[in-house]
Motif scaffolding. Sequence first.
Motif, short mmCIF file in Angstrom:
data_model
loop_
_atom_site.label_atom_id
_atom_site.label_comp_id
_atom_site.label_asym_id
_atom_site.label_seq_id
_atom_site.Cartn_x
_atom_site.Cartn_y
_atom_site.Cartn_z
N ARG A 1 0.88 -1.17 0.00
CA ARG A 1 0.00 0.00 0.00
C ARG A 1 0.92 1.22 0.00
O ARG A 1 1.88 1.28 0.75
CB ARG A 1 -0.90 0.02 1.22
CG ARG A 1 -1.72 1.31 1.36
CD ARG A 1 -2.67 1.22 2.52
NE ARG A 1 -3.96 0.83 1.96
CZ ARG A 1 -5.10 0.87 2.63
NH1 ARG A 1 -5.12 1.21 3.90
NH2 ARG A 1 -6.23 0.53 2.05
N ASP B 1 -3.93 -0.77 -4.88
CA ASP B 1 -3.87 -0.87 -3.42
C ASP B 1 -3.79 -2.32 -2.96
O ASP B 1 -4.51 -3.18 -3.45
CB ASP B 1 -5.09 -0.19 -2.80
CG ASP B 1 -4.94 0.04 -1.31
OD1 ASP B 1 -3.80 0.23 -0.85
OD2 ASP B 1 -5.97 0.05 -0.61
N ARG B 2 -2.90 -2.55 -2.01
CA ARG B 2 -2.70 -3.86 -1.38
C ARG B 2 -2.50 -4.97 -2.42
O ARG B 2 -3.17 -6.01 -2.40
CB ARG B 2 -3.86 -4.19 -0.45
CG ARG B 2 -3.86 -3.31 0.78
CD ARG B 2 -4.92 -3.71 1.78
NE ARG B 2 -4.79 -2.90 2.98
CZ ARG B 2 -5.79 -2.55 3.75
NH1 ARG B 2 -7.00 -2.95 3.48
NH2 ARG B 2 -5.57 -1.82 4.81
N GLU C 1 -4.63 0.41 10.17
CA GLU C 1 -3.57 -0.23 9.39
C GLU C 1 -2.69 -1.07 10.31
O GLU C 1 -2.28 -0.61 11.37
CB GLU C 1 -2.73 0.85 8.70
CG GLU C 1 -1.61 0.30 7.86
CD GLU C 1 -2.10 -0.50 6.68
OE1 GLU C 1 -1.58 -1.62 6.49
OE2 GLU C 1 -3.00 -0.04 5.95
N SER D 1 0.17 -5.00 4.12
CA SER D 1 -0.90 -4.11 4.57
C SER D 1 -2.21 -4.86 4.76
O SER D 1 -2.67 -5.58 3.89
CB SER D 1 -1.11 -3.00 3.54
OG SER D 1 -2.21 -2.20 3.88
N SER E 1 4.98 -0.11 8.15
CA SER E 1 5.06 1.17 7.42
C SER E 1 6.45 1.75 7.47
O SER E 1 7.06 1.83 8.54
CB SER E 1 4.09 2.18 8.04
OG SER E 1 2.78 1.70 8.02
N THR F 1 -4.74 6.74 -0.71
CA THR F 1 -3.60 6.05 -1.27
C THR F 1 -3.29 6.63 -2.64
O THR F 1 -4.13 7.27 -3.27
CB THR F 1 -3.88 4.54 -1.38
OG1 THR F 1 -5.02 4.36 -2.21
CG2 THR F 1 -4.09 3.91 -0.02
N ALA G 1 0.85 5.44 0.20
CA ALA G 1 0.06 6.64 0.49
C ALA G 1 1.00 7.84 0.56
O ALA G 1 2.13 7.72 1.02
CB ALA G 1 -0.69 6.49 1.81
#
Length: 168
Positions: free
Chosen positions: A54, A69-70, A103, A95, A107, A63, A56
């Motif tokens: 993911r 995404d993912r 979440e 993620s 990260s 995002t 962002a």
Amino acid sequence: MKKILAIGAILLIIISFAACEKDDICVDGDTPLLVIGFYDINDTTTTKIVTQLRVAGIDQQFTVNTVADRSNLDLVEMPLRINSPSTSFVLISNSTSNTSNEETGNSDVITFNYETNEVFVSRACGFIANYDNLNGMLTTDADNWIKGVEIVQTTINDQATAHVKIFH
């Protein structure tokens, strides 16, 4: 008299077509995206997929829309800010969301600094931004999944190859 009218009509047609302009259609007028490839830290020439990635933007509520995404990816294309000399992203490996919709992945934050260089493409396309003197900085924390960042190309003027290698 008929000859004069015929010649006048032909001249009028020629002049009217000569005054027309070509339709300006922008084909090559997009600001290039930053291309990042993910590589194996143990074999730096081999690409390595990041699972459930993911991406962002920092200070954004969503995002990055150029990255699915993912998803499981070994290459991403991300936009840099045109009106700022830096752009920061949160890259999240593995993620997922817990029951509170928080979440739970790992990260890492990476910041790219650059100089924006506006280039006039055409009247239809207008200006695009290219980027010079690209450098990247990884924010270290207790559990970085990103082990290293290498800038391959300091100038971003196309999306043909990866500009940055991230090792994990």
